[in-house]
Write a protein that holds these residues in place. Structure first.
Motif, short mmCIF file in Angstrom:
data_model
loop_
_atom_site.label_atom_id
_atom_site.label_comp_id
_atom_site.label_asym_id
_atom_site.label_seq_id
_atom_site.Cartn_x
_atom_site.Cartn_y
_atom_site.Cartn_z
N ASN A 137 -1.81 -10.72 -9.50
CA ASN A 137 -1.06 -9.50 -9.78
C ASN A 137 0.24 -9.44 -8.98
OD1 ASN A 137 -2.92 -8.15 -11.62
ND2 ASN A 137 -4.29 -8.08 -9.86
N GLY A 138 0.60 -10.55 -8.33
CA GLY A 138 1.84 -10.60 -7.58
C GLY A 138 1.91 -9.55 -6.51
N GLY A 139 0.86 -9.44 -5.68
CA GLY A 139 0.82 -8.35 -4.73
C GLY A 139 0.24 -8.72 -3.38
N LEU A 140 0.39 -7.79 -2.44
CA LEU A 140 -0.18 -7.94 -1.11
C LEU A 140 -0.29 -6.56 -0.46
CD1 LEU A 140 2.51 -7.42 0.77
CD2 LEU A 140 2.86 -9.85 0.50
N SER A 141 -1.11 -6.51 0.58
CA SER A 141 -1.23 -5.30 1.40
C SER A 141 -0.78 -5.64 2.81
CB SER A 141 -2.67 -4.80 1.42
OG SER A 141 -2.82 -3.72 2.32
N ILE A 142 0.00 -4.74 3.42
CA ILE A 142 0.50 -4.94 4.77
C ILE A 142 -0.10 -3.86 5.67
CG2 ILE A 142 2.54 -5.12 6.24
CD1 ILE A 142 4.16 -5.69 3.67
N ASP A 143 -0.86 -4.29 6.66
CA ASP A 143 -1.47 -3.38 7.63
C ASP A 143 -0.42 -3.00 8.66
OD1 ASP A 143 -4.45 -3.60 9.79
OD2 ASP A 143 -3.04 -1.96 9.39
N LEU A 144 -0.09 -1.69 8.76
CA LEU A 144 0.92 -1.24 9.72
C LEU A 144 0.37 -1.19 11.14
CD1 LEU A 144 2.10 -0.36 6.94
CD2 LEU A 144 3.09 1.62 8.10
N GLY A 145 -0.96 -1.24 11.28
CA GLY A 145 -1.56 -1.22 12.59
C GLY A 145 -1.70 0.16 13.19
N TYR A 148 -2.45 3.00 8.67
CA TYR A 148 -1.83 3.05 7.35
C TYR A 148 -1.55 1.63 6.86
CZ TYR A 148 -1.18 8.03 8.12
OH TYR A 148 -1.41 9.36 8.35
N ALA A 149 -1.43 1.49 5.55
CA ALA A 149 -1.11 0.21 4.93
C ALA A 149 -0.14 0.44 3.79
CB ALA A 149 -2.37 -0.48 4.41
N ALA A 150 0.73 -0.54 3.53
CA ALA A 150 1.66 -0.50 2.40
C ALA A 150 1.26 -1.61 1.43
CB ALA A 150 3.09 -0.71 2.88
N ALA A 151 1.32 -1.32 0.14
CA ALA A 151 0.97 -2.31 -0.89
C ALA A 151 2.13 -2.46 -1.86
CB ALA A 151 -0.29 -1.90 -1.63
N PHE A 192 4.93 0.28 -5.50
CA PHE A 192 4.92 0.46 -4.04
C PHE A 192 4.09 1.70 -3.72
CE2 PHE A 192 5.80 0.13 0.16
CZ PHE A 192 6.97 0.66 0.71
N ASN A 193 3.15 1.56 -2.80
CA ASN A 193 2.37 2.73 -2.38
C ASN A 193 1.92 2.59 -0.93
OD1 ASN A 193 0.16 0.89 -3.94
ND2 ASN A 193 -0.81 1.94 -2.23
N LEU A 194 1.55 3.72 -0.35
CA LEU A 194 1.00 3.80 1.00
C LEU A 194 -0.43 4.30 0.94
CD1 LEU A 194 3.89 5.51 3.02
CD2 LEU A 194 3.17 3.12 3.20
N TRP A 195 -1.25 3.80 1.84
CA TRP A 195 -2.60 4.32 2.00
C TRP A 195 -2.85 4.66 3.46
CZ3 TRP A 195 -3.72 -0.78 -0.71
CH2 TRP A 195 -3.84 -0.59 -2.10
N ALA A 196 -3.55 5.76 3.72
CA ALA A 196 -4.22 5.95 5.00
C ALA A 196 -5.50 5.11 4.91
CB ALA A 196 -4.55 7.41 5.23
N THR A 197 -5.78 4.34 5.95
CA THR A 197 -6.85 3.35 5.82
C THR A 197 -7.49 3.04 7.17
OG1 THR A 197 -7.33 1.09 5.09
CG2 THR A 197 -5.15 1.48 6.03
N GLY A 200 -6.85 -1.61 6.87
CA GLY A 200 -5.64 -2.26 6.38
C GLY A 200 -5.47 -2.23 4.88
N GLY A 201 -6.17 -1.31 4.21
CA GLY A 201 -6.05 -1.20 2.76
C GLY A 201 -6.98 -2.11 2.02
N ASN A 202 -8.07 -2.51 2.67
CA ASN A 202 -9.01 -3.42 2.04
C ASN A 202 -9.99 -2.64 1.18
OD1 ASN A 202 -9.71 -6.13 1.70
ND2 ASN A 202 -11.45 -5.94 3.06
N TRP A 203 -10.92 -1.93 1.80
CA TRP A 203 -11.84 -1.06 1.08
C TRP A 203 -11.48 0.41 1.28
CZ3 TRP A 203 -15.16 -3.11 -2.31
CH2 TRP A 203 -15.52 -4.45 -2.17
N SER A 204 -10.97 0.73 2.44
CA SER A 204 -10.65 2.12 2.78
C SER A 204 -9.23 2.44 2.32
CB SER A 204 -10.77 2.30 4.30
OG SER A 204 -10.24 3.54 4.70
N ARG A 205 -9.12 3.40 1.39
CA ARG A 205 -7.80 3.73 0.83
C ARG A 205 -7.72 5.21 0.50
NH1 ARG A 205 -7.60 -1.11 -3.70
NH2 ARG A 205 -7.64 -2.87 -2.26
#
Length: 751
Positions: A137-145, A148-151, A192-197, A200-205
């Motif tokens: 899907n041409g994507g990734l998740s970035i853990d902000l540490g 929160y995470a950005a996808a 583009f989206n943000l998650w509280a996680t 790192g946006g794996n299961w918790s979103r």
């Protein structure tokens, strides 16, 4: 669409007139001069550009707009889910099934204002660590540490990226995928989206808006409330993200991730005005690039029931372009004639007379030229009308190419128009390019002149005739749920019907037999056989559906007719006759002038004045699309079409035969929506190519193809789509009102 999921990635898709808003249904965005013109885009004031914690994932100075905003639902024509994990259903519709990882309430889809997003470098919008990659899907998740995470999705990932890799804001990640790449539904864009996680946006979103300390590049985009939809749609954001380093990979090269099946861009995505916080009015335009003198289909929603709405050009002063009455749901569809205007961005303004609601939609006027006649021998005089250039500029006419013989020059007037004549030069016969070139604007328009004197112009070969009355063509999905077709039918979710690019008995019941309409030509008299059998050869599944709409792209193209009788081959503007089975949309994509000129990019223009965006010769409503086994995430595909008025087959019998041929895969359907009166307006012919809403792809690196919903067989003969509407003394008040409105439109447009 229920799909399995693993820790990695959700990959949303753009509404490509997405059940169509395209759509639509379907966009070359406008090049806006932001310092002087707002057009239909809103320009929020940056909250704190210098200290933005989350930046745009693109190079500093580039201008992008939000093509899908917050709080949308596939049930309402878009593609982002906000799944309720307790019910497994979309929270807005409470009917659409979803995976609990599909948390996209505050997601945005981003497209470049000038329409050149394909291949643009995608930058990390934040500092963080790659949590997971999703190449499919041409994507990734970035853990902000920081919880929160950005996808990001729909781009070609650069070589060398890996789970756990640290990233700096501005670090290149790849490039925006082209049409069909990165599972983008056929329209290049970045999700583009943000998650509280908690992981790192794996299961918790938990979906998080771009507001406060997470303002998008300093632009505050808060939640505007659950009662409104598509928050911040068309908002322009100017990136300040500074690129750090080169593109990842050996020698700066990228590992491209093309679609497994190439998908053409499904037409323009309509621009609409951002809805107000209370659920304000919106406009949906059939095309973003327009030519003076042509008709543009406009859809409105969010107005008061039954109120009058005036449509204006650029502002609400002066004489309206037209007026229309909203239906009981506050929606309407109409067509406006584009006035002569200088090249560049303009807007359609809708203003309600009762509620005071107003909405705007952006368009770009492009240069065009219209020669008359389009054919003649050497020495013949041809008159030329020019539109869409800059005001008071010199426009040169050239013969045979950009560096060809100069034939004439004219100075445009205050609205960028002009007229002149030229004499067809000696030397050669056949089709020759005529080019108009603006000296100051650098605007360019093309047409084709057929020079007589030798043999008549040959018929251009193309298309694929399978057998008598049976052809292989390109299809797109028809959406615009809630809109009206040319027959007056109101499109329903998972509807079952088709659109063909010429009038038939059932798609144009308001056009009398034998009458030639300038926009719709002659009506094809197919009586009780106005049905088609559509087969997906890749899946071996088929369905029978009635013809209740015109389009896509054309309304004068009976591509199934012999070349000698084909409407497009017998017009005063005919330059290049086309063979039977060679759709005008395909010919236009091949660079042929099919009688209405070509755009500066060399693509043919349709009889409605639109730059043809793909090769589609038929639109399928979403129910028919699913019935034949097409993935709802794709908006375009190859089909085999049999037209029953050419073969004489009985639609019900053909449906039964189709079912017997593939009993394990599908149950064919023969359905006709409830008969309605003629349309009070006309839906966009290419909305199917532009905007069909598509379910959010699942958060998995290996998406599972969805199956078409089961359909009950029918033993009854199909209803007659040509059944006469009830007489006035039997019609309901609503039917009478619809009939009166249809008459007004026919009178207004000469129908």
């Amino acid at each position: 669409m229920r799909q399995r999921r693993r820790p990695p990635a959700p990959a949303p898709t753009l509404p490509a007139r997405h059940r169509s808003r395209p759509a639509a249904r379907w966009l070359v965005p406008l090049l806006l001069v932001l310092c002087t013109q707002a057009a239909s885009f809103s320009l929020p004031v940056p909250a704190s550009l210098a200290a933005a914690a989350v930046k745009m994932p693109f190079a500093a100075g580039t201008e992008w707009y939000i093509s899908q905003g917050y709080n949308t639902s596939p049930a309402e024509g878009w593609s982002h889910y906000n799944c309720d994990p307790r019910t497994g259903q979309d929270q807005i519709s409470k009917t659409e099934r979803c995976d609990d990882g599909w948390q996209y309430k505050y997601s945005v889809d981003l497209r470049q204002v000038d329409g050149t997003e394909t291949g643009e470098t995608v930058l990390s919008p934040v500092d963080g660590t790659i949590r997971w990659l999703d190449p499919a899907n041409g994507g990734l998740s970035i853990d902000l540490g920081n919880g929160y995470a950005a996808a990001l999705f729909h781009f070609d990932l650069g070589r060398g990226l890996a789970d756990g890799q640290p990233l700096l804001q501005g670090q290149p990640l790849g490039v925006v995928s082209g049409p069909g790449g990165g599972n983008n539904g056929g329209t290049p864009h970045i999700h583009f989206n943000l998650w509280a996680t908690e992981d790192g946006g794996n299961w918790s979103r938990t979906a998080t808006p771009f507001t406060g300390r997470f303002a998008l590049d300093g632009y505050d985009l808060p939640d505007l409330g659950d009662q409104s939809r598509n928050h911040h749609w068309n908002t322009v954001v100017v990136s300040t993200n500074q690129q750090i380093g080169d593109l990842p990979g050996v020698d700066g090269t990228l590992a491209a991730t093309p679609a497994t099946t190439p998908v053409a861009t499904p037409g323009p995505t309509p621009l609409a005005s951002p809805p107000a916080a209370g659920g304000g009015a919106t406009l949906n335009l059939a095309a973003a690039r327009v030519i003076a003198g042509t008709l543009l289909t406009v859809n409105g929603a969010g107005f008061a029931p039954d109120e009058w709405v005036d449509l204006y050009w650029d502002n609400s002063r002066g004489v309206p372009l037209t007026e229309v009455t909203a239906n009981e749901a506050g929606a309407w569809t109409t067509a406006v004639t584009i006035p002569e205007a200088v090249a560049g961005p303009h807007r359609i303004v809708a203003e309600a007379e009762t509620s005071g609601q107003n909405a705007r939609g952006a368009v770009e006027v492009i240069p065009a030229l219209a020669p008359d006649p389009v054919a003649g021998a050497a020495g013949a005089v041809v008159a030329v009308r020019l539109t869409g250039f800059a005001a008071a500029e010199q426009v040169d006419l050239r013969w045979g190419g950009d560096d060809g013989q100069e034939l004439a020059s004219v100075t445009s007037n205050e609205v960028g128009s002009g007229a002149t004549t030229f004499t067809i030069p000696d030397g050669g016969t056949g089709a020759t390019d005529l080019i108009a070139f603006g000296q100051s604007s650098r605007g360019r328009a093309l047409a084709t002149i057929r020079v007589d004197g030798g043999a008549a112009a040959g018929v251009a070969a193309g298309g694929n005739i399978i057998g008598p009355g049976t052809f292989q063509v390109t299809a797109t999905v028809l959406g615009l749920v809630g809109g009206s077709t040319s027959s007056g039918h109101v499109i329903q979710p998972d509807d079952r019907l088709v659109a063909l690019p010429a009038c038939t008995t059932t798609s144009c019941p308001w056009l009398p037999a034998g009458v030639v309409d300038p926009l719709f030509g002659n009506r094809i008299e197919c009586g009780e056989l106005c049905y088609v059998l559509v087969t997906n050869p890749a899946a071996g599944r088929c369905a029978v559906a009635p013809v209740l709409e015109t389009g896509p792209w054309f309304t004068l193209d009976d591509w199934w007719s012999p070349a000698e009788t084909r409407i497009l081959n017998n017009l005063p503007s005919t330059v290049q006759p086309l063979a039977q089975g060679y759709p005008a949309a395909a010919a236009a994509q091949d660079g042929l002038d099919v009688g209405f000129g070509r755009t500066p990019s060399g693509i043919g223009i349709s009889n409605k004045g639109y730059e043809v965006g793909n090769r589609a010769a038929i639109d399928l409503a979403t129910g028919t699309w699913r019935d034949i086994g097409f993935d709802p995430n794709s908006g375009i595909g190859e089909v085999v079409v049999t037209l029953f008025w050419l073969t004489g087959e009985d639609p019900a019998s053909a449906a039964a035969t189709c079912g017997a041929a593939t009993p394990e895969a599908s149950t064919p359907v023969v359905t006709t929506p409830e008969p309605t009166d003629p349309a009070s307006s006309f839906s966009s012919p290419e909305a199917a190519a532009t905007v069909a809403p598509q379910p959010e792809p699942s958060p998995t690196t290996a998406p599972v193809a969805s199956e078409a919903p089961p359909v009950e067989p029918t033993a009854e003969p199909p209803p007659d789509p040509a059944a006469a509407p009830p007489a006035d003394d039997q019609a309901s008040d609503g039917e009478k009102a619809a009939r009166r409105e249809a008459k007004k439109l026919r009178d207004r447009f000469g129908r």
